[in-house]
Scaffold this motif. Structure first.
Motif, PDB file in Angstrom:
ATOM      1  N   SER A   3       0.279  18.508   2.316  1.00 24.56           N
ATOM      2  CA  SER A   3       0.157  17.068   2.543  1.00 24.56           C
ATOM      3  C   SER A   3      -0.830  16.768   3.666  1.00 24.56           C
ATOM      4  O   SER A   3      -1.553  15.763   3.611  1.00 24.56           O
ATOM      5  CB  SER A   3       1.527  16.454   2.851  1.00 24.56           C
ATOM      6  OG  SER A   3       2.008  16.875   4.112  1.00 24.56           O
ATOM      7  N   ILE A   4      -0.903  17.617   4.670  1.00 24.11           N
ATOM      8  CA  ILE A   4      -1.847  17.422   5.783  1.00 24.11           C
ATOM      9  C   ILE A   4      -3.284  17.566   5.294  1.00 24.11           C
ATOM     10  O   ILE A   4      -4.163  16.750   5.615  1.00 24.11           O
ATOM     11  CB  ILE A   4      -1.555  18.418   6.923  1.00 24.11           C
ATOM     12  CG1 ILE A   4      -0.223  18.072   7.600  1.00 24.11           C
ATOM     13  CG2 ILE A   4      -2.687  18.415   7.953  1.00 24.11           C
ATOM     14  CD1 ILE A   4       0.287  19.141   8.543  1.00 24.11           C
ATOM     15  N   ILE A   5      -3.546  18.607   4.490  1.00 26.50           N
ATOM     16  CA  ILE A   5      -4.887  18.805   3.945  1.00 26.50           C
ATOM     17  C   ILE A   5      -5.286  17.618   3.078  1.00 26.50           C
ATOM     18  O   ILE A   5      -6.400  17.079   3.185  1.00 26.50           O
ATOM     19  CB  ILE A   5      -4.965  20.124   3.151  1.00 26.50           C
ATOM     20  CG1 ILE A   5      -4.843  21.324   4.098  1.00 26.50           C
ATOM     21  CG2 ILE A   5      -6.273  20.203   2.362  1.00 26.50           C
ATOM     22  CD1 ILE A   5      -4.761  22.658   3.382  1.00 26.50           C
ATOM     23  N   GLU A   6      -4.372  17.204   2.206  1.00 25.44           N
ATOM     24  CA  GLU A   6      -4.666  16.098   1.293  1.00 25.44           C
ATOM     25  C   GLU A   6      -4.880  14.781   2.033  1.00 25.44           C
ATOM     26  O   GLU A   6      -5.629  13.917   1.563  1.00 25.44           O
ATOM     27  CB  GLU A   6      -3.541  15.953   0.275  1.00 25.44           C
ATOM     28  CG  GLU A   6      -3.491  17.106  -0.728  1.00 25.44           C
ATOM     29  CD  GLU A   6      -2.282  17.044  -1.645  1.00 25.44           C
ATOM     30  OE1 GLU A   6      -1.353  16.246  -1.355  1.00 25.44           O
ATOM     31  OE2 GLU A   6      -2.259  17.784  -2.659  1.00 25.44           O
ATOM     32  N   GLY A  27      -9.900  16.583   8.912  1.00 27.24           N
ATOM     33  CA  GLY A  27     -11.324  16.470   8.640  1.00 27.24           C
ATOM     34  C   GLY A  27     -11.723  17.507   7.600  1.00 27.24           C
ATOM     35  O   GLY A  27     -10.873  18.153   6.970  1.00 27.24           O
ATOM     36  N   HIS A  28     -12.997  17.698   7.410  1.00 30.43           N
ATOM     37  CA  HIS A  28     -13.488  18.678   6.443  1.00 30.43           C
ATOM     38  C   HIS A  28     -13.017  20.073   6.838  1.00 30.43           C
ATOM     39  O   HIS A  28     -13.235  20.527   7.965  1.00 30.43           O
ATOM     40  CB  HIS A  28     -15.019  18.632   6.398  1.00 30.43           C
ATOM     41  CG  HIS A  28     -15.631  19.757   5.638  1.00 30.43           C
ATOM     42  ND1 HIS A  28     -15.484  19.908   4.283  1.00 30.43           N
ATOM     43  CD2 HIS A  28     -16.392  20.814   6.055  1.00 30.43           C
ATOM     44  CE1 HIS A  28     -16.129  20.987   3.890  1.00 30.43           C
ATOM     45  NE2 HIS A  28     -16.685  21.558   4.944  1.00 30.43           N
ATOM     46  N   VAL A  29     -12.341  20.764   5.931  1.00 34.00           N
ATOM     47  CA  VAL A  29     -11.896  22.133   6.195  1.00 34.00           C
ATOM     48  C   VAL A  29     -13.100  23.063   6.198  1.00 34.00           C
ATOM     49  O   VAL A  29     -13.935  23.032   5.283  1.00 34.00           O
ATOM     50  CB  VAL A  29     -10.870  22.597   5.145  1.00 34.00           C
ATOM     51  CG1 VAL A  29     -10.552  24.089   5.302  1.00 34.00           C
ATOM     52  CG2 VAL A  29      -9.584  21.780   5.248  1.00 34.00           C
ATOM     53  N   THR A  30     -13.208  23.898   7.244  1.00 35.38           N
ATOM     54  CA  THR A  30     -14.333  24.831   7.361  1.00 35.38           C
ATOM     55  C   THR A  30     -13.916  26.280   7.166  1.00 35.38           C
ATOM     56  O   THR A  30     -14.620  27.048   6.518  1.00 35.38           O
ATOM     57  CB  THR A  30     -15.022  24.678   8.734  1.00 35.38           C
ATOM     58  OG1 THR A  30     -14.057  24.977   9.768  1.00 35.38           O
ATOM     59  CG2 THR A  30     -15.554  23.271   8.925  1.00 35.38           C
ATOM     60  N   ILE A  58      -2.080  29.114  -2.454  1.00 31.58           N
ATOM     61  CA  ILE A  58      -3.355  28.835  -1.785  1.00 31.58           C
ATOM     62  C   ILE A  58      -4.303  28.097  -2.725  1.00 31.58           C
ATOM     63  O   ILE A  58      -4.959  27.116  -2.337  1.00 31.58           O
ATOM     64  CB  ILE A  58      -3.988  30.138  -1.255  1.00 31.58           C
ATOM     65  CG1 ILE A  58      -3.172  30.650  -0.057  1.00 31.58           C
ATOM     66  CG2 ILE A  58      -5.445  29.925  -0.846  1.00 31.58           C
ATOM     67  CD1 ILE A  58      -3.574  32.022   0.430  1.00 31.58           C
ATOM     68  N   THR A  59      -4.371  28.517  -3.991  1.00 28.74           N
ATOM     69  CA  THR A  59      -5.249  27.819  -4.933  1.00 28.74           C
ATOM     70  C   THR A  59      -4.704  26.444  -5.294  1.00 28.74           C
ATOM     71  O   THR A  59      -5.483  25.545  -5.644  1.00 28.74           O
ATOM     72  CB  THR A  59      -5.473  28.653  -6.210  1.00 28.74           C
ATOM     73  OG1 THR A  59      -4.208  28.965  -6.804  1.00 28.74           O
ATOM     74  CG2 THR A  59      -6.236  29.928  -5.904  1.00 28.74           C
ATOM     75  N   LYS A  60      -3.387  26.265  -5.223  1.00 24.90           N
ATOM     76  CA  LYS A  60      -2.827  24.926  -5.433  1.00 24.90           C
ATOM     77  C   LYS A  60      -3.287  23.974  -4.323  1.00 24.90           C
ATOM     78  O   LYS A  60      -3.446  22.770  -4.558  1.00 24.90           O
ATOM     79  CB  LYS A  60      -1.303  24.976  -5.477  1.00 24.90           C
ATOM     80  CG  LYS A  60      -0.723  25.598  -6.729  1.00 24.90           C
ATOM     81  CD  LYS A  60      -0.919  24.709  -7.957  1.00 24.90           C
ATOM     82  CE  LYS A  60      -0.294  25.309  -9.193  1.00 24.90           C
ATOM     83  NZ  LYS A  60      -0.461  24.444 -10.384  1.00 24.90           N
ATOM     84  N   LEU A  61      -3.502  24.497  -3.132  1.00 22.57           N
ATOM     85  CA  LEU A  61      -3.965  23.673  -2.011  1.00 22.57           C
ATOM     86  C   LEU A  61      -5.479  23.498  -2.010  1.00 22.57           C
ATOM     87  O   LEU A  61      -5.982  22.417  -1.669  1.00 22.57           O
ATOM     88  CB  LEU A  61      -3.534  24.292  -0.682  1.00 22.57           C
ATOM     89  CG  LEU A  61      -2.170  23.870  -0.117  1.00 22.57           C
ATOM     90  CD1 LEU A  61      -1.033  24.247  -1.056  1.00 22.57           C
ATOM     91  CD2 LEU A  61      -1.935  24.492   1.259  1.00 22.57           C
ATOM     92  N   LEU A  62      -6.207  24.561  -2.379  1.00 24.30           N
ATOM     93  CA  LEU A  62      -7.653  24.582  -2.165  1.00 24.30           C
ATOM     94  C   LEU A  62      -8.483  24.635  -3.437  1.00 24.30           C
ATOM     95  O   LEU A  62      -9.695  24.432  -3.388  1.00 24.30           O
ATOM     96  CB  LEU A  62      -8.031  25.794  -1.295  1.00 24.30           C
ATOM     97  CG  LEU A  62      -7.334  25.918   0.060  1.00 24.30           C
ATOM     98  CD1 LEU A  62      -7.753  27.231   0.726  1.00 24.30           C
ATOM     99  CD2 LEU A  62      -7.654  24.732   0.967  1.00 24.30           C
ATOM    100  N   GLY A  63      -7.860  24.930  -4.570  1.00 19.31           N
ATOM    101  CA  GLY A  63      -8.610  25.165  -5.788  1.00 19.31           C
ATOM    102  C   GLY A  63      -9.077  26.618  -5.861  1.00 19.31           C
ATOM    103  O   GLY A  63      -8.713  27.452  -5.017  1.00 19.31           O
TER     104      GLY A  63
END
Length: 345
Positions: free
Chosen positions: A136-139, A144-147, A190-195
């Motif tokens: 939820s935090i990432i979404e 900001g942009h994840v690096t 991890i892929t559910k969060l990031l693709g």
């Protein structure tokens, strides 16, 4: 709390560690018509004694005579396809533990297109309260942009089943080795969060001698390349303390999670302070690491039974699970060929 139909006739196939856990989960949810199957007499007796369930000697007869409506497949990964096929042919909803081999998977995916059943591959960590919060935090875009996404998941293989030798169960085999199994287990959430990534680089190797597991690679060091950011992962079964640690660098804030601390921390440079989100992890079963909380397993089954009742879709699918396994194989190809590999789902 599960509020659906408690009258399903459920057969748990495999009464080892995970099968027993699933029985505990089902009983905690309120299900009564739970049956078990295992080829080993000692496991049959243990299930009867611990949970008071009826144990059957033949899966096919049980499915017919007990009018089984749901299969929980908790056998070793290399046997999954045998019972997935039975479920599909008999049009029975099924939940299957985390995969590490894809034998029969493409055929099953094709057959499922013409069946009106729920096929539910496990991905338990997705339901961990910390991971749900991180998602939820990432979404939200708060970081900001994840690096960079830097993650270490480590365990010590002989600690998995203290009651039996490593060589006596599937994690000692090359194809289903402990570290190899954990890679897709982690990649699912991890892929559910990031693709999925575009490219992969990895080093896979044996770093220590574990008695009974001489054939397996015990460490996977993985670099996943996405558009605009990088994931750096280490998965091993040589860590003497069970570890899950995550650091996410965002353009605006930094997030850290150590599952031993029962909290997520976010550093805000605007204030110079850490915001802390605490969660409970005190419902692990006796004999398990305190962070292996039963609730995430229950929530996963809750999601499965809700899908059966058309309240939602199950969060995972056989097709998605296959894509994760293809990512595992790409990682291993990168290591063996010593170069970057394009990921092609």
């Amino acid at each position: 709390m599960y509020r659906g139909n408690f009258d399903y006739s459920i057969l748990v196939i495999g009464l080892g560690s995970m099968g027993k856990r699933r029985i505990r989960n089902l009983k905690a949810m309120g299900f009564k018509k739970i049956y078990g199957f295992d080829l080993r007499d000692d496991r049959q007796e243990e299930a009867r004694a611990l949970y008071g369930i009826q144990v059957v000697n033949d899966v096919d007869i049980a499915m017919r005579e007990l009018k089984i409506e749901v299969l929980i497949i908790s056998v070793p990964p290399h046997l999954h396809h045998l019972y997935i096929n039975r479920a599909i042919e008999n049009e029975i909803h099924f939940f299957v533990e985390a995969s590490v081999v894809d034998e029969g998977m493409e055929e099953a995916i094709t057959k499922l297109k013409s069946r009106k059943i729920v096929a539910a591959p496990s991905g338990t960590l997705y339901f961990h309260p910390a991971i749900q919060k991180i998602k939820s935090i990432i979404e939200s875009g708060d970081l900001g942009h994840v690096t960079n996404f830097i993650y270490h998941s480590g365990q010590y293989l002989p600690d998995w089943h203290s009651y039996e030798k490593v060589e006596d169960f599937y994690v000692s085999k090359k194809e289903t080795g402990g570290a190899r199994e954990i890679v897709p287990f982690e990649l699912t959430w991890i892929t559910k969060l990031l693709g999925f990534p575009n490219q992969v680089a990895a080093v896979v190797k044996k770093t220590i001698q574990i008695k009974g597991a001489e054939e397996i690679d015990d460490t996977y060091n993985i670099l996943l390349h996405y558009d605009g950011f990088i994931v750096n992962m280490t998965i091993d079964v040589v860590s003497r303390h069970a570890t899950r640690k995550l650091l996410i660098n965002g353009a605006d804030k930094q997030l850290t999670w150590n599952w031993d601390d029962n909290c997520i921390k976010i550093f805000d440079p605007a204030t110079g302070e850490w915001d802390i989100w605490n969660y409970e992890s005190n419902d692990s079963a006796p004999g398990y690491n305190k962070n292996i909380i039963e609730q995430m397993y229950i929530m996963e089954l809750h999601n499965f039974f809700d899908a059966i009742e058309n309240k939602n879709d199950f969060f995972n699918s056989m097709d998605y699970d296959h894509k994760v396994l293809k990512l595992l194989y790409t990682i291993e190809n990168s290591s063996s060929r010593k170069n970057f590999q394009d990921y092609k789902p």
